[in-house]
Scaffold this active site. Sequence first.
Site, PDB file in Angstrom:
ATOM      1  N   ILE A  62       0.847  -1.201   0.000  1.00  0.00           N
ATOM      2  CA  ILE A  62       0.000   0.000   0.000  1.00  0.00           C
ATOM      3  C   ILE A  62       0.881   1.249   0.000  1.00  0.00           C
ATOM      4  O   ILE A  62       0.643   2.196  -0.747  1.00  0.00           O
ATOM      5  CB  ILE A  62      -0.934   0.004   1.238  1.00  0.00           C
ATOM      6  CG1 ILE A  62      -1.964  -1.119   1.125  1.00  0.00           C
ATOM      7  CG2 ILE A  62      -1.615   1.356   1.417  1.00  0.00           C
ATOM      8  CD1 ILE A  62      -2.939  -0.979  -0.023  1.00  0.00           C
TER       9      ILE A  62
ATOM     10  N   GLY B 219     -13.908  11.486   8.607  1.00  0.00           N
ATOM     11  CA  GLY B 219     -12.735  11.037   9.360  1.00  0.00           C
ATOM     12  C   GLY B 219     -11.589  12.013   9.205  1.00  0.00           C
ATOM     13  O   GLY B 219     -11.252  12.406   8.081  1.00  0.00           O
ATOM     14  N   SER B 220     -11.006  12.423  10.340  1.00  0.00           N
ATOM     15  CA  SER B 220      -9.927  13.425  10.281  1.00  0.00           C
ATOM     16  C   SER B 220      -8.617  12.896  10.822  1.00  0.00           C
ATOM     17  O   SER B 220      -7.833  13.623  11.422  1.00  0.00           O
ATOM     18  CB  SER B 220     -10.343  14.671  11.063  1.00  0.00           C
ATOM     19  OG  SER B 220     -10.253  14.392  12.450  1.00  0.00           O
TER      20      SER B 220
ATOM     21  N   HIS C 280      22.124  27.966  12.277  1.00  0.00           N
ATOM     22  CA  HIS C 280      21.317  29.163  12.019  1.00  0.00           C
ATOM     23  C   HIS C 280      21.508  29.602  10.575  1.00  0.00           C
ATOM     24  O   HIS C 280      22.631  29.574  10.090  1.00  0.00           O
ATOM     25  CB  HIS C 280      21.758  30.289  12.958  1.00  0.00           C
ATOM     26  CG  HIS C 280      21.074  31.584  12.672  1.00  0.00           C
ATOM     27  ND1 HIS C 280      19.782  31.839  13.059  1.00  0.00           N
ATOM     28  CD2 HIS C 280      21.501  32.701  12.004  1.00  0.00           C
ATOM     29  CE1 HIS C 280      19.432  33.047  12.651  1.00  0.00           C
ATOM     30  NE2 HIS C 280      20.462  33.592  12.012  1.00  0.00           N
TER      31      HIS C 280
ATOM     32  N   VAL D   3     -12.323   6.294   7.479  1.00  0.00           N
ATOM     33  CA  VAL D   3     -12.736   5.989   8.860  1.00  0.00           C
ATOM     34  C   VAL D   3     -11.881   4.873   9.472  1.00  0.00           C
ATOM     35  O   VAL D   3     -12.335   4.176  10.369  1.00  0.00           O
ATOM     36  CB  VAL D   3     -14.233   5.618   8.911  1.00  0.00           C
ATOM     37  CG1 VAL D   3     -15.088   6.818   8.588  1.00  0.00           C
ATOM     38  CG2 VAL D   3     -14.562   4.461   7.958  1.00  0.00           C
TER      39      VAL D   3
ATOM     40  N   ASP E 244       1.151  -3.392   9.384  1.00  0.00           N
ATOM     41  CA  ASP E 244      -0.265  -3.051   9.598  1.00  0.00           C
ATOM     42  C   ASP E 244      -1.093  -4.230  10.080  1.00  0.00           C
ATOM     43  O   ASP E 244      -2.035  -4.052  10.853  1.00  0.00           O
ATOM     44  CB  ASP E 244      -0.885  -2.510   8.303  1.00  0.00           C
ATOM     45  CG  ASP E 244      -0.550  -1.050   8.059  1.00  0.00           C
ATOM     46  OD1 ASP E 244       0.256  -0.482   8.825  1.00  0.00           O
ATOM     47  OD2 ASP E 244      -1.104  -0.476   7.102  1.00  0.00           O
TER      48      ASP E 244
HETATM   49  C1  FAD Z   1      -3.659   6.970   1.662  1.00  0.00           C
HETATM   50  C2  FAD Z   1      -2.611   6.478   2.621  1.00  0.00           C
HETATM   51  C3  FAD Z   1      -1.555   7.294   2.967  1.00  0.00           C
HETATM   52  C4  FAD Z   1      -0.582   6.840   3.847  1.00  0.00           C
HETATM   53  N1  FAD Z   1       0.461   7.667   4.165  1.00  0.00           N
HETATM   54  C5  FAD Z   1       1.396   7.227   5.027  1.00  0.00           C
HETATM   55  C6  FAD Z   1       2.499   8.041   5.354  1.00  0.00           C
HETATM   56  O1  FAD Z   1       2.622   9.165   4.877  1.00  0.00           O
HETATM   57  N2  FAD Z   1       3.436   7.555   6.193  1.00  0.00           N
HETATM   58  C7  FAD Z   1       3.328   6.298   6.749  1.00  0.00           C
HETATM   59  O2  FAD Z   1       4.204   5.894   7.506  1.00  0.00           O
HETATM   60  N3  FAD Z   1       2.299   5.506   6.457  1.00  0.00           N
HETATM   61  C8  FAD Z   1       1.338   5.931   5.613  1.00  0.00           C
HETATM   62  N4  FAD Z   1       0.303   5.109   5.287  1.00  0.00           N
HETATM   63  C9  FAD Z   1       0.257   3.769   5.908  1.00  0.00           C
HETATM   64  C10 FAD Z   1       1.208   2.804   5.206  1.00  0.00           C
HETATM   65  O3  FAD Z   1       0.871   2.727   3.839  1.00  0.00           O
HETATM   66  C11 FAD Z   1       1.141   1.456   5.863  1.00  0.00           C
HETATM   67  O4  FAD Z   1       1.410   1.596   7.239  1.00  0.00           O
HETATM   68  C12 FAD Z   1       2.155   0.487   5.273  1.00  0.00           C
HETATM   69  O5  FAD Z   1       1.925   0.302   3.898  1.00  0.00           O
HETATM   70  C13 FAD Z   1       2.099  -0.856   5.995  1.00  0.00           C
HETATM   71  O6  FAD Z   1       3.025  -1.718   5.436  1.00  0.00           O
HETATM   72  P1  FAD Z   1       2.816  -3.295   5.474  1.00  0.00           P
HETATM   73  O7  FAD Z   1       4.036  -3.866   4.859  1.00  0.00           O
HETATM   74  O8  FAD Z   1       2.424  -3.725   6.820  1.00  0.00           O
HETATM   75  O9  FAD Z   1       1.537  -3.581   4.549  1.00  0.00           O
HETATM   76  P2  FAD Z   1       1.130  -3.146   3.078  1.00  0.00           P
HETATM   77  O10 FAD Z   1       1.889  -2.014   2.585  1.00  0.00           O
HETATM   78  O11 FAD Z   1      -0.353  -3.068   3.105  1.00  0.00           O
HETATM   79  O12 FAD Z   1       1.560  -4.409   2.210  1.00  0.00           O
HETATM   80  C14 FAD Z   1       0.941  -5.645   2.359  1.00  0.00           C
HETATM   81  C15 FAD Z   1       1.095  -6.435   1.085  1.00  0.00           C
HETATM   82  O13 FAD Z   1       0.652  -7.761   1.324  1.00  0.00           O
HETATM   83  C16 FAD Z   1      -0.009  -8.231   0.164  1.00  0.00           C
HETATM   84  N5  FAD Z   1      -0.872  -9.330   0.564  1.00  0.00           N
HETATM   85  C17 FAD Z   1      -1.923  -9.292   1.410  1.00  0.00           C
HETATM   86  N6  FAD Z   1      -2.457 -10.525   1.572  1.00  0.00           N
HETATM   87  C18 FAD Z   1      -1.713 -11.356   0.797  1.00  0.00           C
HETATM   88  C19 FAD Z   1      -1.781 -12.746   0.539  1.00  0.00           C
HETATM   89  N7  FAD Z   1      -2.684 -13.531   1.101  1.00  0.00           N
HETATM   90  N8  FAD Z   1      -0.880 -13.264  -0.310  1.00  0.00           N
HETATM   91  C20 FAD Z   1       0.059 -12.490  -0.897  1.00  0.00           C
HETATM   92  N9  FAD Z   1       0.160 -11.173  -0.690  1.00  0.00           N
HETATM   93  C21 FAD Z   1      -0.715 -10.612   0.155  1.00  0.00           C
HETATM   94  C22 FAD Z   1      -0.760  -7.005  -0.330  1.00  0.00           C
HETATM   95  O14 FAD Z   1      -1.066  -7.119  -1.709  1.00  0.00           O
HETATM   96  C23 FAD Z   1       0.241  -5.893  -0.052  1.00  0.00           C
HETATM   97  O15 FAD Z   1       1.070  -5.620  -1.169  1.00  0.00           O
HETATM   98  C24 FAD Z   1      -0.670   5.533   4.397  1.00  0.00           C
HETATM   99  C25 FAD Z   1      -1.735   4.696   4.033  1.00  0.00           C
HETATM  100  C26 FAD Z   1      -2.687   5.162   3.165  1.00  0.00           C
HETATM  101  C27 FAD Z   1      -3.813   4.247   2.777  1.00  0.00           C
END
Ligand code: FAD
Length: 464
Positions: free
Chosen positions: A42, A180-181, A443, A269, A310
């Site tokens: 993501i 949601g904020s 500075h 949300v 996450d």
């Molecule tokens: C709009 C938005 C803005 C954001 N901005 C920020 C920011 O500025 N700074 C920040 O720190 N965080 C931000 N985040 C949060 C951040 O994107 C997440 O915290 C981060 O991506 C989590 O990483 P992850 O590796 O846990 O999971 P993810 O990045 O969600 O990756 C999980 C991966 O697992 C894969 N997957 C899931 N199930 C399976 C399966 N069964 N088999 C194979 N593959 C699978 C998915 O396809 C995905 O590619 C933002 C999120 C959003 C939605």
Amino acid sequence: MAAQNFDMIVIGAGPGGYVAAIRGAQLGLSVAVVEREHLGGICLNWGCIPTKALLRSAEVFHLMHRAKEFGLKAEGIGYDLPAVIKRSRGVAKQLASGVGHLLKQNKITVVMGEATLPARGRVSVKTDKGTEELTAKAIVLATGARARNLPGLEADGKRVWSYKHALQPPHEPKKLLVIGSGAIGIEFASFFNTLGAETTVVEVMDRILPIEDAEISAFAKKQFEKQGMTIREKATVKQLDRGADAVVAHVEQNGKTEKIEVDTVISAVGIVGNVEGLGLEDLGVKIDRTHVVTDEYCRTGVEGLYAIGDVAGAPWLAHKASHEGVMVAELIAGQKPHPIKPGSIAGCTYCHPQVASVGLTEAKAKEKGHEVKVGRFPFIGNGKAIALGEAEGMVKTVFDAKTGELLGAHMIGAEVTELIQGYVIGRQLETTEADLMETVFPHPTLSEMMHESVLDAWDRAIHF
Ligand SMILES: Cc1cc2nc3c(=O)[nH]c(=O)nc-3n(C[C@H](O)[C@H](O)[C@H](O)COP(=O)(O)OP(=O)(O)OC[C@H]3O[C@@H](n4cnc5c(N)ncnc54)[C@H](O)[C@@H]3O)c2cc1C
């Protein structure tokens, strides 16, 4: 076909998974990564990176309108939303393909497909070509999260959007309601508001950015309202009546329900962990409200199965996911890493003005029984802020009055998402006020406000 065996299998190639895989490979482990959709998760594809690209366009647009203030001329200022989106998608694509190169460079096997866990130590992957079986002593679950859908407020991609729709908008919002904020909602509100959409934010809690320090929330609210946003706190969207070109939102506030008509709604949300369909329940993995329960080392309680990022719960931040990835890979490789310190993970929101914080808010510090000393410094007292034309903002620091420990830091204003790391290092090194006061800050920089805020907590601020 016989199962392929690895030292470590990572499920999910987001910032948690791909970083865990690379660290594992660096330590000599044979590693496979399974990903069902996109390398980079993501964060790179639909989160951190494309949103920051959008917000940069909004920032430049905002500055173009202020050209005269800087003695510059800019006429016929406008924007081309499809081009703004194209840039954002391009930035995301560039970074996601970079992850592919990094995995290859580290000789990590990438299997594209949907993973399930049929038994302990086994991963079954449904690929385009059939099913692949993988085995490993250590499996790292890094499947991430997705947008939460509340009943009646579900995103449909037409007039009601999730973050994914908002990143590739099917039309341009002119009248927007953001539900949601938190960071995601506020960033989209800030982006579309800057482009000129009439924007309303509805927050169920008593203030926007509810996890931030109350003073920062109040400051942010004032700034957003100055920019023309409508903020409704302690308000709930009860119902959405969806039409072809408009949505009527029923918003309850102070015991009354009002109907607000908009052309677009963004539902922000919260998020839910991707825990379904993996076979976790059969393995005995504990799940609490869509997140895998882990200990401080990301162990699930099932031997050889770890969960990071996450899917393992708050804070839902990419840097938390990556740091857990490194720690888990080191643990699997037989090292003795330190568990992550939750109080040292900064949160950043890239709205205008930016918001960044680490550690305890003033209220939380008091709730925990600390006698506190609080320092504040306004951007208006800083030379660099004035030179930049960014005089709106503040830096607040919270210390334990007895020990001088830096308990928390809370900032709003230009570039604070870059500045916060100074305090993060301070907290990581268990810094006290004395160290921070003795540190020489260059500075003219915005960082001088970080020094002044510390000095202020002991009534020693120089420039205010
Ligand atoms: C709009 C938005 C803005 C954001 N901005 C920020 C920011 O500025 N700074 C920040 O720190 N965080 C931000 N985040 C949060 C951040 O994107 C997440 O915290 C981060 O991506 C989590 O990483 P992850 O590796 O846990 O999971 P993810 O990045 O969600 O990756 C999980 C991966 O697992 C894969 N997957 C899931 N199930 C399976 C399966 N069964 N088999 C194979 N593959 C699978 C998915 O396809 C995905 O590619 C933002 C999120 C959003 C939605």
